[in-house]
Design an enzyme around this catalytic site. Structure first.
Site, short mmCIF file in Angstrom:
data_model
loop_
_atom_site.label_atom_id
_atom_site.label_comp_id
_atom_site.label_asym_id
_atom_site.label_seq_id
_atom_site.Cartn_x
_atom_site.Cartn_y
_atom_site.Cartn_z
CG ASP A 26 -1.80 1.17 1.33
OD1 ASP A 26 -2.32 1.59 0.29
OD2 ASP A 26 -1.95 1.70 2.44
CG ASP A 86 -3.11 1.88 6.30
OD1 ASP A 86 -3.87 0.91 6.15
OD2 ASP A 86 -3.38 3.03 5.92
CG ASP A 129 -4.88 -1.48 2.93
OD1 ASP A 129 -5.64 -1.12 2.02
OD2 ASP A 129 -3.85 -0.87 3.24
#
Length: 806
Positions: free
Chosen positions: A514, A701, A705
């Protein structure tokens, strides 16, 4: 009416206490004598459960614990303990952690898990060999805590609800007992070798018959303490296995000891034949030495977890009349609730998660994140439980009870790390379980063949085969390495939550990152506010802050930080993951999010690609554009290069604009950088990779997600202590450093290398040693040296991981 005790009677059952017995239990402040370890364990359980009144109110003694096949009735009091017999809020099953005594090797874990799995209503059973703890989950309608304890006692293991102080005392006691057994075996071995040496070096006829017989009888007398006292751990382990109709690792060991001892005693009484007293004493001594080394290694490997367990103080100074006075009362830290105010003095640990309400602090977070430098915290900042106050005293308002604190969650995560078994460990367990049976069958065949070849050597060869085999090395190969690796990682702020992490990361083909909070610092700032309509910029900031008031996203934090004035209240908030948020302020409906979310096509005046744009609109009419920038983590480039150099495909998936993702990818050398990815898009992308045969590691994080972290083959979350409850990853990088991912990969590669070395050594050793013993090429005493050295080598090789992880 209380029972009247005889002067030397067991306080539990009333039977006489053997002379010199050291079994004691403190009841009502006095050390009460016990006649056996069983009564001691039962009495401990009654007192620890808070039912010491039983001994004051009873009218008769209890049944002797060692002779009672069932759990004594008073032990069933555990069934009424709410902490054990009632499910936690929102759960249907009960769960608890039990401390175990008597674990010797990986075979003990296999035996315990297999035995408890047969109990009705038992849901999950996992044993942590490094910490000697059992995690159990059961259906309270079908199973009771007393049934679990009874089953473990019948298997030969003492269990009780986890108590760190008691387990530490029992562990010290077990270590001292093992050392005494080792000392007796070593002393006897040296003396027996002195008597055996003349027989080895004497030529035919140089030693008369009477002297040879005297030395044999002296060796027998010196071997008896070894058989009766020093060999107890192996005898008990083998007996427990046979009672459960299983073949544990101690079975071939005991058969070898018994066979050599019986043959030697018969030869001594008859005055003819070979004696193996020197081999027996050496075998027991070397096995005990290997076991003592293993015990020491397990304790070393579990030190990181013990530090976490001991991180929270037992007591705290609660302020009773703050802010009028600073008067405090010492209370149990476990009893603190949200809203309580406590004083944390310099050098003390923060007793629970809270917010600093007075004073500035410097907190040492090494226990939580692995960072060695103290961090400054001011009034209004959060302070996690377990942090050490390295500055001046401050007042803390507790926000979470101790059981829900950051450190308690860390302990739960770390304890779960070594409960499951990766594929290599499962393979070793399956092999070891069949190894013992195959060894016994092979020994019987070898004995039968040597009866035809040379009957005089048949017994000696069979003993050598039993002694030389090393099933312990197979069972210790993986657990010892994983325990050492887990300890090394925890000390660096890396929490391995799932057992497969190190193995899967090493074999991953794709590393998917990410962007925000992962490759970047996660602390973006608003660099400009561009007005798209005639509206005051400060008013736009206030509206944006109101809409993002309840969001934990880094971009929302940047918008809130950009507002310096009063923030209005927003009603009817509605958010769409990865798109934006809408709400009503002063009767007007506002939207804040991506250009598509506010129905706006980005114009030609879009800023640089490295800037993220968040648009504000009212009733579909664009008002302003927030331009937000986030710096890359200093170590991001090195981490990406590390995985690329090892042949792994690196991918960037970001919810930010495509231009922003492409800019970050270009800076880091990531060939595949996709922007505008909603959580569902990320999930679909990872699943497509997996369908193509890829093994995917996902790094995010841990906030937006969750879905893709759960779908990846292995996942890592950039975690701060306060956000632990939101993490769904297989591994948590508590330090917040992306470099920890590289460290985890390096430790994982070394761990798998050590595991393979251990398994290869154990396999090769047995493949060569057992046939050599079967062919009569190895004497029993040489077999004893080889077997013990093999186990010791496996443990010492695993401990290298702990030293390298510093």
């Amino acid at each position: 009416m209380s029972a009247v005790l005889a002067p030397l009677a067991c306080h539990h059952c009333g039977l006489p206490v053997p002379a010199g017995a050291s079994w004691r239990v403190t009841i009502d402040g006095q050390a009460r004598p016990m006649c056996c370890p069983g009564c001691e364990a039962v009495a401990h359980s009654i007192v620890d459960a808070g039912f010491a009144d039983y001994y004051r109110n009873r009218s008769a003694f209890s049944a002797n614990a060692a002779e009672c096949d069932l759990v004594p009735p008073q032990l069933a009091l555990y069934d009424s303990d709410p902490a054990l017999a009632q499910p936690a809020a929102g759960q249907a099953d009960c769960s608890a952690v039990f401390s175990l005594e008597g674990i010797r090797c990986g075979a003990c874990v296999w035996l315990i898990e297999r035995r408890l799995a047969r109990l009705p209503g038992m849901g999950a059973v996992q044993v942590n060999v490094a910490t000697e703890r059992l995690h159990a989950r059961w259906d309270p309608a079908l199973c009771k805590p007393s049934a679990i304890i009874a089953a473990l006692r019948a298997t030969g293991y003492v269990a009780y609800p986890h108590d760190a102080a008691r387990q530490g005392a029992q562990r010290d006691k077990a270590r001292k007992t093992l050392f005494r057994q080792l000392f007796v075996a070593g002393l006897a071995m040296m003396q027996v070798m002195m008597y055996a040496l003349p027989a080895y070096i004497a030529d035919d006829g140089t030693m008369d018959t009477d002297m040879a017989a005297l030395m044999r009888w002296a060796s027998l007398l010196l071997t008896l303490p070894v058989l009766v006292y020093s060999a107890q751990p192996f005898l008990k382990g083998a007996w427990a296995s046979l009672r459960q109709r299983t073949l544990g690792m101690d079975v071939p060991v005991v058969l070898g000891i018994v066979a050599a001892s019986v043959a030697s005693i018969v030869a001594t009484v008859r005055g003819a034949g070979e004696v193996y007293f020197d081999s027996v004493t050496m075998f027991v001594f070397l096995l005990l030495a290997s076991r003592y080394l293993e015990l020491h290694a397990r304790q070393k490997a579990g030190q990181a977890l013990e530090r976490l367990h001991n991180g929270l103080p037992a007591s705290a100074r609660q302020l009773t009349d703050y802010p009028r006075t600073r008067e405090s009362a010492m209370v149990a830290a476990a009893g603190l609730d949200a809203g309580d105010l406590v004083m944390v003095a310099p050098g003390e640990s923060v007793p629970a998660d809270g917010v600093i309400v007075e004073g500035d602090a410097r907190l040492d977070l090494a226990l939580l994140t692995g960072e060695s430098l103290a961090q400054a915290r001011a009034s209004g900042d959060e302070a996690p439980g377990g942090a050490i106050n390295a500055g001046q005293a401050f007042v803390l308002r507790v926000t979470r009870a101790v059981r829900d604190s950051t450190l308690s969650r860390l302990v739960a995560l770390v304890e779960g790390a070594s409960l499951g078994k990766p594929q290599l460990a499962q393979w070793a367990d399956r092999v070891a379980a069949w190894f013992v049976l195959a060894l016994l069958v092979f020994t019987a065949v070898v004995f039968a063949l040597w009866q035809h070849i040379d009957p005089a050597r048949a017994w000696q060869v069979a003993i050598a085969v039993l002694v030389v085999s090393c099933p312990c090395a197979l069972s210790l190969a993986t657990p010892s390495a994983l325990a050492a690796a887990t300890d090394a990682l925890v000390r660096r702020g890396i929490l391995v939550v799932r057992p497969h992490v190190l193995e899967t990361l090493h074999r991953a083909t794709h590393i998917v990152f990410d962007k925000t909070g992962t490759l970047t610092e996660g602390k973006p700032v608003v660099v400009a506010v561009t007005l798209l309509r005639a509206l005051d910029a400060q008013r736009c900031r206030q509206i944006g802050a109101a809409l993002e008031a309840g969001s934990a996203h880094p971009l929302a934090s940047a918008i809130r930080a950009a507002c310096s004035g009063p923030v209005p209240s927003a009603l009817a908030l509605h958010s769409e993951a990865g798109k934006g948020v809408s709400g009503t302020i002063d009767g007007v409906r506002y939207q804040l999010g991506s250009a598509s979310f506010v129905c706006l096509e980005a114009g030609a005046d879009t800023p640089d690609p490295g800037v993220t744009c968040v648009y504000l609109a009212a009733e579909g009419v664009p008002l302003a554009r927030f331009e937000i920038a986030d710096r890359l983590r200093p170590e991001a480039g090195a981490v990406v290069d590390y995985f690329r150099q090892r042949g792994k495909q690196v991918v960037l998936l970001s919810g930010d604009a495509r231009e922003v993702a492409a800019s970050v990818g270009a800076q880091l050398g990531i060939g595949t950088a996709l922007g505008g990815q909603l959580p569902a898009d990320k999930l679909d992308y990872v699943r497509r990779l997996q369908q193509q045969g890829a093994r995917v590691a996902m790094v995010g994080d841990g906030i937006n997600d969750a879905a893709v972290l759960g779908a990846a083959d292995v996942s890592f979350a950039m975690g701060e202590g306060a956000a632990l409850a939101q993490l769904h990853a297989d591994c948590v990088l508590m330090s917040g450093r992306l470099a920890s991912l590289r460290e985890a990969a390096e430790v994982g590669a070394r761990t798998l290398g050590v595991v393979r070395q251990n398994l290869a050594w154990a396999t090769l050793y047995n493949a060569f040693a057992i046939p050599a013993a079967a062919l009569g090429l190895i004497n029993p005493w040489v077999s004893a040296v080889g077997m013990s050295a093999s186990s010791a080598l496996v443990v010492m090789n695993a401990l290298r991981l702990r030293r390298q992880g510093v």
